[in-house]
Structures are given as structure tokens and as C-alpha cells.
Design a protein around this motif. Structure first.
Motif, PDB file in Angstrom:
ATOM      1  N   HIS A   1      44.388  45.362  46.168  1.00 41.96           N
ATOM      2  CA  HIS A   1      44.656  44.620  44.927  1.00 41.96           C
ATOM      3  C   HIS A   1      45.663  43.487  45.130  1.00 41.96           C
TER       4      HIS A   1
ATOM      5  N   VAL B   1      40.266  44.347  42.170  1.00 34.94           N
ATOM      6  CA  VAL B   1      39.946  43.648  43.415  1.00 34.94           C
ATOM      7  C   VAL B   1      38.880  42.577  43.187  1.00 34.94           C
ATOM      8  N   GLU B   2      37.739  42.961  42.664  1.00 32.13           N
ATOM      9  CA  GLU B   2      36.608  42.031  42.539  1.00 32.13           C
ATOM     10  C   GLU B   2      36.903  40.776  41.719  1.00 32.13           C
TER      11      GLU B   2
ATOM     12  N   ARG C   1      33.575  43.268  49.368  1.00 30.02           N
ATOM     13  CA  ARG C   1      32.650  43.780  48.361  1.00 30.02           C
ATOM     14  C   ARG C   1      32.048  45.120  48.801  1.00 30.02           C
TER      15      ARG C   1
ATOM     16  N   ALA D   1      38.161  49.020  41.865  1.00 32.95           N
ATOM     17  CA  ALA D   1      37.236  48.065  42.478  1.00 32.95           C
ATOM     18  C   ALA D   1      36.832  46.966  41.502  1.00 32.95           C
ATOM     19  N   ARG D   2      36.431  47.366  40.287  1.00 27.46           N
ATOM     20  CA  ARG D   2      35.871  46.406  39.339  1.00 27.46           C
ATOM     21  C   ARG D   2      36.916  45.529  38.666  1.00 27.46           C
TER      22      ARG D   2
ATOM     23  N   CYS E   1      34.584  47.629  48.080  1.00 27.78           N
ATOM     24  CA  CYS E   1      34.649  47.884  46.635  1.00 27.78           C
ATOM     25  C   CYS E   1      33.533  48.817  46.189  1.00 27.78           C
TER      26      CYS E   1
END
Length: 259
Positions: A230, A118-119, A140, A114-115, A143
């Protein structure tokens, strides 16, 4: 004497170039080769270019697909120290395509994914007009769910290619050869999800070969969209609003699967 395929920064590197761009590619290829993966051989590398063994290509073949699936599983099983780990011995900047890729390491796959996978691409996607505010909120939210560990399992960090779309899978007379990795420690299902996202030839046969070597955890088919977040986020950052829409759709599917 090997025939040479030479790539230079012109048309290949990120805008303005980066001294680690080709070094990262070479390190990834060598790291995957150390695991027995069928990758293009690195002949030379510098800040301005990389030289690889030039390969002939042929039509996809079922037997080659089965063999590739097995080789992919063995490559994954070679492992990595942690999720996010770069290729052994490389401490420079990683890339996926032309975009920077984090090498921050985690013990938890969900938090890492997530960190760091993706973000980081959501703001560029918003700035490019490829992701709406509502869709960004959905991603978000997904995530946060992923980072909480909701999808974590007992799978150790795998040695993954990291950019395994069909354009990086070359069918040669001697079998499949992989090029252009974004290699790092990740989840093995991510490579397979990217093959599915962009329509790799003979994917069913590849999966059969993979399963014979190291069976996937039951329910992996239901996690494909999770592992496609991703690559979709990376593409949403620079390849048009269609990828932003696909990213939000996948995020909502992840949220729905855990409702």
C-alpha cells in the motif's frame, strides 16, 4: 494556553484544495485519541486550515519507544467496524498524504487491501511513468492473490494510523506523539510494516513494547512486504520510478512466498 501549530492549504493540501482535507485529518486524530493513542491535540479545524497543539521534539529514547509500542497495540485493539471503515462519525473524503483514500468497507481484509489500498494507485503510477507494464502486471497478479483471501486470518479490523512512516512519529519530552493520520479500519501489521519501510528510530524497541501488550501472529516478519504494498503504491503514484521498482519487487516477493 496551548501553543499553536497551524497548517493551511497552501503547501499542505491537495492541488486545488478539498473541503474535507483537514476535516479528515482532524477526524482521524480524534478517533485515534479515543483509543488512547498519543496523538497531536486538535485545537481548531476549518476547510482552509487545521490548528494543532505545537510540540517540542527531542531525541528518540528506548523507554519512550517501548511505551509507544504498547500504546500502538492498544490503539489497534480499539478496533473498527470493518476493513476500510472511516473514523466514527466522519463520512467525507479520506486522504493519504495528498491523495484520496477509499472508505469502502469490506468484511475480508485481502479483498479490501487489494481493491482499495493497492490497485487505485497503479494507474496513476503508470501514467506518471513510475511503473512499467511488466511491473504493473506483477502487482496486479499479487493483488488477485491477496483478494482471493490467501493471506486472510482471524485478525479483526484494527484501528490503524494508516500513514505511519517515521516522519509522522514525533519524539517529544513526554513520549512519542503521532501526527498526520490516514486513519481507517485495517490490519495492525500494516502500521508496523510502514514503520519498517521508512526506517523508524528504535523500531526493535517499539516492537518489543507492542509484543508485550498484544503479541503479533507468528510469521508476521514474513508478511512485511505484503503490508508494504500500500505505501509503496501510493508513493509510486507520485514520487518517482524508484518506488515503482520497489513496489514490483515487493509484489514478486508476495507471489513467491505463496508459490
Amino acid at each position: 494556553m496551548s501553543r499553536v501549530f497551524r497548517k493551511t492549504l497552501r503547501g499542505s493540501g491537495p492541488p486545488g484544495g478539498h473541503p474535507d482535507f483537514f476535516a479528515a485529518e482532524a477526524a482521524g486524530l480524534r478517533w485515534l485519541a479515543d483509543a488512547g493513542a498519543p496523538v497531536a491535540k486538535v485545537l481548531a479545524v476549518s476547510e482552509d486550515a487545521i490548528e494543532l497543539e505545537k510540540l517540542d521534539t527531542t531525541r528518540p529514547d528506548p523507554e519512550a519507544a517501548l511505551a509507544f509500542g504498547g500504546a500502538l497495540a492498544r490503539m489497534h485493539d480499539a478496533g473498527a467496524p470493518r476493513f476500510g471503515s472511516p473514523p466514527t462519525g466522519f463520512d467525507g473524503q479520506l486522504f493519504i498524504g495528498r491523495r484520496p483514500l477509499s472508505s469502502v468497507e469490506y468484511d475480508s481484509w485481502g479483498e479490501f487491501y487489494a481493491r482499495e489500498r493497492v490497485e487505485p494507485y497503479l494507474r496513476p503510477a503508470r501514467d506518471a511513468g513510475n511503473l512499467t507494464a511488466a511491473d504493473s502486471d506483477a502487482v496486479r497478479a499479487a493483488c488477485e492473490l491477496i483478494a482471493s483471501g490467501a493471506f486472510d486470518d482471524d485478525e479483526p479490523a484494527a484501528r490503524i494510523h494508516g500513514d505511519l512512516w517515521n516522519g509522522n512519529v514525533l519524539w517529544t519530552p513526554s513520549g512519542v506523539v503521532l501526527i498526520d493520520p490516514a486513519a481507517h479500519g485495517g490490519h495492525r501489521e500494516t502500521d508496523l510494516a510502514m514503520l519498517a519501510l521508512f526506517g523508524c528510530s528504535l523500531l526493535d524497541e517499539i516492537v518489543v513494547g507492542y509484543q508485550k501488550t498484544h503479541p503479533l501472529v507468528p510469521g508476521w516478519e514474513d508478511r512485511v512486504e505484503l503490508h508494504q504494498l500500500h505505501p509503496l503504491a501510493v508513493h509510486a503514484a507520485g514520487h518517482g520510478p524508484g518506488y515503482g521498482t520497489a513496489l514490483s519487487r515487493a509484489a514478486r516477493a508476495v507471489l513467491g512466498a505463496h508459490a
